[in-house]
Scaffold this motif. Structure first.
Motif, PDB file in Angstrom:
ATOM      1  N   LEU A 124      -5.450   2.199 -13.555  1.00 29.60           N
ATOM      2  CA  LEU A 124      -4.563   2.880 -12.614  1.00 29.60           C
ATOM      3  C   LEU A 124      -4.520   2.167 -11.263  1.00 29.60           C
ATOM      4  CD1 LEU A 124      -5.299   6.672 -13.226  1.00 29.60           C
ATOM      5  CD2 LEU A 124      -3.314   5.343 -13.938  1.00 29.60           C
ATOM      6  N   ALA A 125      -4.952   0.924 -11.237  1.00 25.94           N
ATOM      7  CA  ALA A 125      -5.060   0.200  -9.964  1.00 25.94           C
ATOM      8  C   ALA A 125      -3.714   0.117  -9.244  1.00 25.94           C
ATOM      9  CB  ALA A 125      -5.623  -1.195 -10.212  1.00 25.94           C
ATOM     10  N   ASP A 126      -2.648  -0.223  -9.977  1.00 28.00           N
ATOM     11  CA  ASP A 126      -1.335  -0.335  -9.343  1.00 28.00           C
ATOM     12  C   ASP A 126      -0.860   1.010  -8.810  1.00 28.00           C
ATOM     13  OD1 ASP A 126      -1.293  -3.009  -9.912  1.00 28.00           O
ATOM     14  OD2 ASP A 126      -0.005  -2.827 -11.675  1.00 28.00           O
ATOM     15  N   ASP A 127      -1.074   2.039  -9.579  1.00 31.50           N
ATOM     16  CA  ASP A 127      -0.652   3.366  -9.142  1.00 31.50           C
ATOM     17  C   ASP A 127      -1.437   3.810  -7.912  1.00 31.50           C
ATOM     18  OD1 ASP A 127       0.788   6.042  -9.846  1.00 31.50           O
ATOM     19  OD2 ASP A 127      -1.320   6.594  -9.555  1.00 31.50           O
ATOM     20  N   ILE A 128      -2.736   3.543  -7.900  1.00 34.45           N
ATOM     21  CA  ILE A 128      -3.560   3.917  -6.748  1.00 34.45           C
ATOM     22  C   ILE A 128      -3.091   3.193  -5.497  1.00 34.45           C
ATOM     23  CG2 ILE A 128      -5.894   3.712  -5.785  1.00 34.45           C
ATOM     24  CD1 ILE A 128      -6.892   4.233  -8.705  1.00 34.45           C
ATOM     25  N   GLU A 129      -2.776   1.909  -5.660  1.00 34.32           N
ATOM     26  CA  GLU A 129      -2.281   1.147  -4.509  1.00 34.32           C
ATOM     27  C   GLU A 129      -0.972   1.735  -3.995  1.00 34.32           C
ATOM     28  OE1 GLU A 129      -2.822  -1.737  -1.669  1.00 34.32           O
ATOM     29  OE2 GLU A 129      -4.176  -1.084  -3.257  1.00 34.32           O
ATOM     30  N   ARG A 130      -0.105   2.153  -4.908  1.00 33.21           N
ATOM     31  CA  ARG A 130       1.175   2.747  -4.498  1.00 33.21           C
ATOM     32  C   ARG A 130       0.948   4.072  -3.786  1.00 33.21           C
ATOM     33  NH1 ARG A 130       4.829   6.222  -7.041  1.00 33.21           N
ATOM     34  NH2 ARG A 130       3.633   6.204  -8.998  1.00 33.21           N
ATOM     35  N   ARG A 131       0.045   4.889  -4.302  1.00 35.53           N
ATOM     36  CA  ARG A 131      -0.229   6.173  -3.658  1.00 35.53           C
ATOM     37  C   ARG A 131      -0.825   5.970  -2.260  1.00 35.53           C
ATOM     38  NH1 ARG A 131       2.619   9.612  -7.001  1.00 35.53           N
ATOM     39  NH2 ARG A 131       2.186   9.036  -9.165  1.00 35.53           N
ATOM     40  N   ARG A 132      -1.676   4.974  -2.136  1.00 42.19           N
ATOM     41  CA  ARG A 132      -2.254   4.682  -0.818  1.00 42.19           C
ATOM     42  C   ARG A 132      -1.156   4.276   0.163  1.00 42.19           C
ATOM     43  NH1 ARG A 132      -7.463   3.309   0.189  1.00 42.19           N
ATOM     44  NH2 ARG A 132      -6.858   1.386   1.237  1.00 42.19           N
ATOM     45  N   ALA A 133      -0.211   3.478  -0.320  1.00 41.24           N
ATOM     46  CA  ALA A 133       0.898   3.066   0.543  1.00 41.24           C
ATOM     47  C   ALA A 133       1.737   4.262   0.964  1.00 41.24           C
ATOM     48  CB  ALA A 133       1.758   2.033  -0.177  1.00 41.24           C
ATOM     49  N   GLU A 134       1.995   5.175   0.046  1.00 39.55           N
ATOM     50  CA  GLU A 134       2.747   6.390   0.380  1.00 39.55           C
ATOM     51  C   GLU A 134       2.026   7.183   1.461  1.00 39.55           C
ATOM     52  OE1 GLU A 134       3.302   8.620  -3.164  1.00 39.55           O
ATOM     53  OE2 GLU A 134       4.682   7.190  -4.079  1.00 39.55           O
ATOM     54  N   ALA A 135       0.728   7.311   1.295  1.00 40.75           N
ATOM     55  CA  ALA A 135      -0.055   8.060   2.280  1.00 40.75           C
ATOM     56  C   ALA A 135      -0.037   7.365   3.642  1.00 40.75           C
ATOM     57  CB  ALA A 135      -1.486   8.224   1.784  1.00 40.75           C
ATOM     58  N   LYS A 136      -0.207   6.061   3.634  1.00 49.99           N
ATOM     59  CA  LYS A 136      -0.235   5.328   4.906  1.00 49.99           C
ATOM     60  C   LYS A 136       1.121   5.311   5.579  1.00 49.99           C
ATOM     61  CE  LYS A 136      -4.163   2.408   3.659  1.00 49.99           C
ATOM     62  NZ  LYS A 136      -4.653   1.041   3.352  1.00 49.99           N
ATOM     63  N   LEU A 137       2.188   5.402   4.789  1.00 51.13           N
ATOM     64  CA  LEU A 137       3.512   5.513   5.392  1.00 51.13           C
ATOM     65  C   LEU A 137       3.637   6.806   6.185  1.00 51.13           C
ATOM     66  CD1 LEU A 137       6.432   4.488   5.692  1.00 51.13           C
ATOM     67  CD2 LEU A 137       6.967   5.633   3.526  1.00 51.13           C
ATOM     68  N   SER A 138       2.876   7.811   5.768  1.00 53.28           N
ATOM     69  CA  SER A 138       2.912   9.105   6.447  1.00 53.28           C
ATOM     70  C   SER A 138       1.972   9.179   7.640  1.00 53.28           C
ATOM     71  CB  SER A 138       2.562  10.208   5.443  1.00 53.28           C
ATOM     72  OG  SER A 138       2.488  11.468   6.063  1.00 53.28           O
ATOM     73  N   VAL A 139       0.729   8.641   7.486  1.00 56.40           N
ATOM     74  CA  VAL A 139      -0.275   8.853   8.535  1.00 56.40           C
ATOM     75  C   VAL A 139      -0.847   7.563   9.108  1.00 56.40           C
ATOM     76  CG1 VAL A 139      -0.929  11.103   7.599  1.00 56.40           C
ATOM     77  CG2 VAL A 139      -2.159   9.050   6.858  1.00 56.40           C
ATOM     78  N   GLY A 140      -0.474   6.413   8.530  1.00 51.44           N
ATOM     79  CA  GLY A 140      -0.992   5.150   9.017  1.00 51.44           C
ATOM     80  C   GLY A 140      -2.259   4.718   8.275  1.00 51.44           C
ATOM     81  N   PRO A 141      -2.677   3.494   8.472  1.00 49.59           N
ATOM     82  CA  PRO A 141      -2.057   2.456   9.307  1.00 49.59           C
ATOM     83  C   PRO A 141      -0.685   2.029   8.763  1.00 49.59           C
ATOM     84  CG  PRO A 141      -4.330   1.878   8.715  1.00 49.59           C
ATOM     85  CD  PRO A 141      -3.924   3.013   7.837  1.00 49.59           C
ATOM     86  N   PHE A 142       0.316   2.087   9.615  1.00 46.73           N
ATOM     87  CA  PHE A 142       1.685   1.845   9.187  1.00 46.73           C
ATOM     88  C   PHE A 142       1.920   0.399   8.778  1.00 46.73           C
ATOM     89  CE2 PHE A 142       2.012   5.356  12.395  1.00 46.73           C
ATOM     90  CZ  PHE A 142       2.198   6.375  11.471  1.00 46.73           C
ATOM     91  N   ARG A 143       1.194  -0.506   9.417  1.00 46.42           N
ATOM     92  CA  ARG A 143       1.386  -1.925   9.080  1.00 46.42           C
ATOM     93  C   ARG A 143       0.964  -2.182   7.625  1.00 46.42           C
ATOM     94  NH1 ARG A 143       1.779  -7.049  11.565  1.00 46.42           N
ATOM     95  NH2 ARG A 143       2.186  -8.474   9.834  1.00 46.42           N
ATOM     96  N   ASP A 144      -0.086  -1.517   7.180  1.00 41.04           N
ATOM     97  CA  ASP A 144      -0.505  -1.682   5.785  1.00 41.04           C
ATOM     98  C   ASP A 144       0.589  -1.220   4.831  1.00 41.04           C
ATOM     99  OD1 ASP A 144      -2.891  -2.565   6.776  1.00 41.04           O
ATOM    100  OD2 ASP A 144      -4.057  -0.799   6.183  1.00 41.04           O
TER     101      ASP A 144
END
Length: 745
Positions: A124-144
């Motif tokens: 599930l590595a790709d999915d986890i990375e995508r979920r992390r990006a979704e979360a960071k789009l909401s609360v940061g770090p936004f650059r990530d």
């Protein structure tokens, strides 16, 4: 999947994962295996005598996740022992629940839970990375988040990258991401509008460039969220250059397509004083007429506007005259419409509109039970347009008119011609039923009974079979079996299949949609291991999951002959695949609570959404039972939920509201399920109007007279589904019977 269903054996897929990732598969519960494991859940095999496996114990929190009851799931997961909460699969599902709940605190919680989880859950590595990006789009770090999305390259991902860069206060790369969206060949109008709106907001370009973007939005996307700000930009920065007449016309058409009638008409009015090249008055009038016509509530105004176009003449005058008549019919001025259709046929005989006018005029006579006039009008159509586009529908209307006018010999002839010329077996059987009815009324009972018996046997558990059986019962003729028994010679051997990781874990924690998607990516593993029985293997595997979207798609590969006889151990998998029962416990509860017949909700679901809970139709109907948001809100209020946030992609909410609405329709139409189904698809007021006009028509004839082709086919399909679900759940005694007489009030 029912407990009679698929074999799912404990399997080892060593090639997929490192051996060090394995655990003790004898453990119970969701922590027994992770997606890094090479093991799957174990379910007892289907036995040749229909034996069942003991029910699985499912954690309550997993059921809450499955039904998207996120608050309940969060509370139940938080109550787990600390040691269990550290299990990677539990951390993963807790993160998913937190993301679904939203809010800064929950999203931050999700980020923490997902941290370093890729190592423990490598599949599930790709999915986890995508979920992390979704979360960071909401609360940061936004650059990530921006770095993640900018590397994906799709329009949707680039818009998210632009959003992340903007939040990170990096306007230049944010604008560059928007530029890339607009440059892509594949992007939607809404995506382009969002990209242009963000470029304006970023303020890193020249005023001229911002005005260009604002103008595009105001003309091409005036119905979308960003239109008001774009209008404000034009008013502030380019007030001296109002929209041209051509731009206003294009804008009006877009607004009309979005059913924003007042705004569309206002745009057309402004054309009179707009700068630039003048638009011919007839183009403006025709646009007005089209907008009013689509709105339906302005049908009389539309007719008058089309009449103005007719008065101006031009190459589309026949088109305009036909639509003026069509608008009158929509306004329930049918007698006026009939006369106008006749005028079109006389004045423009060499155009395609003459044929359409002749057909629609004849059909209006039919819909008002003017049987003799309808028969004569359809005769005239057949004479003048022997190869017309509406030839088949005209023949059907002609036959019904003859039948109801008691001209039984000609009616029988027409129906037999229709049946013989029909490629669709169910449509041919419907015509055969009515040919038999005409034969009976003409004194040929023997032939009628033979034809109805043949339909009942050859098209078992279909709408025409239900009608044929009702007609046979009416004349006290013997009834054939609802469906032939299975061939005892069909041999069958249990099929052993494996549910590969991470599908097993995703299902175990209630993430059925993710499990379905993961299994689809791994279908070749199953088909390769089931030589010659790949469809069966896929059906069984998908039956293990709580959803039925992909299972139903796979079922389209099952030969029709497999379902032509009652289920046997050799074909039970095929029946369950073609007629799945997702969310079965919840569906049964709603059917019981509303006194709906068992199987009806799944029958509707199968036609409406093909079991996709996330689907939205072009008409804005949403979810499993395809409810319009406004209908859902009305039903929610009737259930005592006046302030409910109706999330129609939530299976439980959609089923609850759809069941209540279907019950209301059944009650309105005095228990006649076919009429309720017609109302569900075509609108209850329309059905009531047709019933008021066709008081002499028995139910089978009434269904064939439904003027909406889609609604007519809908009733036929759902009733056929309903018969099959009822048979599967209770045998022949549960197959619905059709009552041919009904209350017309």
């Amino acid at each position: 999947m029912s407990t009679r269903s698929a074999v799912v054996m404990l399997a080892t897929l060593a090639a997929l994962v490192p051996s060090c990732a394995r655990r003790d598969t004898a453990k119970e519960g969701p922590s027994a295996a992770t997606p890094g494991d090479a093991s799957a859940l174990t379910v007892a095999p289907r036995t040749s005598d229909g034996g069942t496996s003991p029910p699985r114990e499912v954690p309550h929190w997993a059921e809450s996740v499955r039904m998207q009851a996120w608050d309940d799931a969060a509370r139940e997961l938080d109550a787990l022992p600390d040691a269990e909460k550290q299990d990677p699969s539990i951390r993963y599902v807790r993160a998913r629940v937190a993301l679904a709940r939203g809010g800064e605190a929950e999203v931050n919680k999700a980020v923490a839970l997902l941290d370093d989880l890729k190592i423990a859950l490598p599949l599930l590595a790709d999915d986890i990375e995508r979920r992390r990006a979704e979360a960071k789009l909401s609360v940061g770090p936004f650059r990530d988040a921006a770095d993640y999305y900018s590397g994906r390259g799709t329009s949707a991902a680039l818009l998210k990258a632009s959003e992340a860069y903007e939040k990170a206060q990096m306007p230049v790369p944010s604008r560059a991401a928007c530029d890339r969206v607009i440059a892509l060949d594949k992007h939607t109008r809404a995506q382009e509008a969002e990209a242009r709106a963000r470029r304006i907001r970023l303020g890193v370009r020249t005023p001229t460039e911002d005005v260009s973007d604002a103008r595009w939005i105001v003309v091409e996307a005036p119905d979308l969220t960003w239109a008001k700000d774009a209008e404000a930009t034009l008013a502030k920065s380019d007030a001296g250059h109002p929209l041209t007449a051509e731009e206003l016309l294009k804008r009006a058409k877009v607004l009309g397509d979005a059913n924003m009638v007042d705004e569309a008409l206002e745009s057309l009015k402004k054309m009179a004083t707009a700068p630039g090249k003048a638009v011919p008055n007839i183009d403006r009038l025709r646009a007005k007429a089209d907008i009013l016509m689509r709105a339906r509530t302005h049908a009389l105004e539309a007719s008058k506007a089309f009449d103005e176009c007719v008065a101006l003449g031009g190459p589309k005058v026949a088109d305009d005259a036909f639509h003026a008549a069509r608008a009158l019919s929509r306004a329930d001025h049918d007698d006026d419409a009939i006369e106008r259709y006749a005028q079109v046929a006389r004045r423009y005989p060499k155009t395609p509109w003459a044929e359409k006018a002749a057909f629609y005029g004849a059909r209006l006579h039919l819909l008002h039970a003017r049987w003799g006039q309808a028969a004569a009008a359809f005769d005239e159509y057949a004479k003048n347009f022997p190869k017309g586009d509406e030839k088949r529908e005209a023949l059907r209307g002609r036959a019904i008119a003859r039948l109801m006018n008691k001209d039984y010999k000609l009616a029988r002839k027409h129906f037999e011609e229709l049946a013989g010329d029909e490629n669709d077996a169910i449509a041919a059987a419907r015509a055969t039923n009515l040919a038999a009815l005409a034969a009976l009324n003409d004194g040929d009972r023997t032939q009628a009974v033979l034809r109805w018996t043949d339909v009942a046997r050859s098209r078992p558990l279909s709408w025409p079979a239900l009608v044929a059986r009702a007609r046979l019962a009416e004349v006290k003729a013997p009834l054939p079996p609802a469906i032939d028994p299975p061939d005892p010679k069909n041999a069958w051997q249990p099929l052993s299949i494996s549910i590969p990781p991470p599908v097993d874990m995703l299902f175990r924690v209630g993430l059925d949609a993710d499990a379905e998607a993961a299994l689809r990516e791994r279908e070749s593993l199953l088909t390769a291991a089931a030589t010659g029985r790949g469809v069966e293997a896929l059906c069984e595997a998908y039956g293990y999951l709580g959803r039925a979207k992909r299972r139903y798609q796979v079922a389209q590969q099952i030969p029709g002959s497999t379902l032509a006889q009652a289920p046997s151990p050799a074909t039970e998998w095929a029946w369950e695949c073609a007629f799945p029962r997702p969310y079965d416990g919840f569906v049964r509860a709603e059917e019981t609570g509303h006194h709906l017949p068992s199987g009806l909700l799944h029958a509707v679901m199968r036609v409406e959404s093909s079991f996709d809970p996330d689907v939205t139709s072009p008409a804005r109907a949403v979810g499993l039972l395809q409810l319009l948001p406004e209908t859902a809100l009305t039903v929610a209020k009737s259930l005592g939920q006046p302030n409910a946030d109706v999330l129609l992609t939530n299976p439980s909410q959609n089923i609850k509201l759809g069941a209540r609405y279907l019950k209301e329709l059944i009650d309105r139409f005095h228990g006649q399920i076919p009429l309720a189904l017609a109302g569900y698809n075509g609108g209850p007021d329309a059905v009531a109007r047709w019933m008021g006009r066709l008081k002499d028509a028995p139910l089978d004839v009434f269904v064939e007279q439904i003027p909406y082709t889609e609604t007519r086919a809908y009733v036929v399909r759902v009733m056929g589904n309903f018969a099959r679900y009822a048979f599967l759940q209770g045998g022949e005694s549960q197959v619905p019977t059709v009552t041919l007489t009904y209350d017309k009030d």
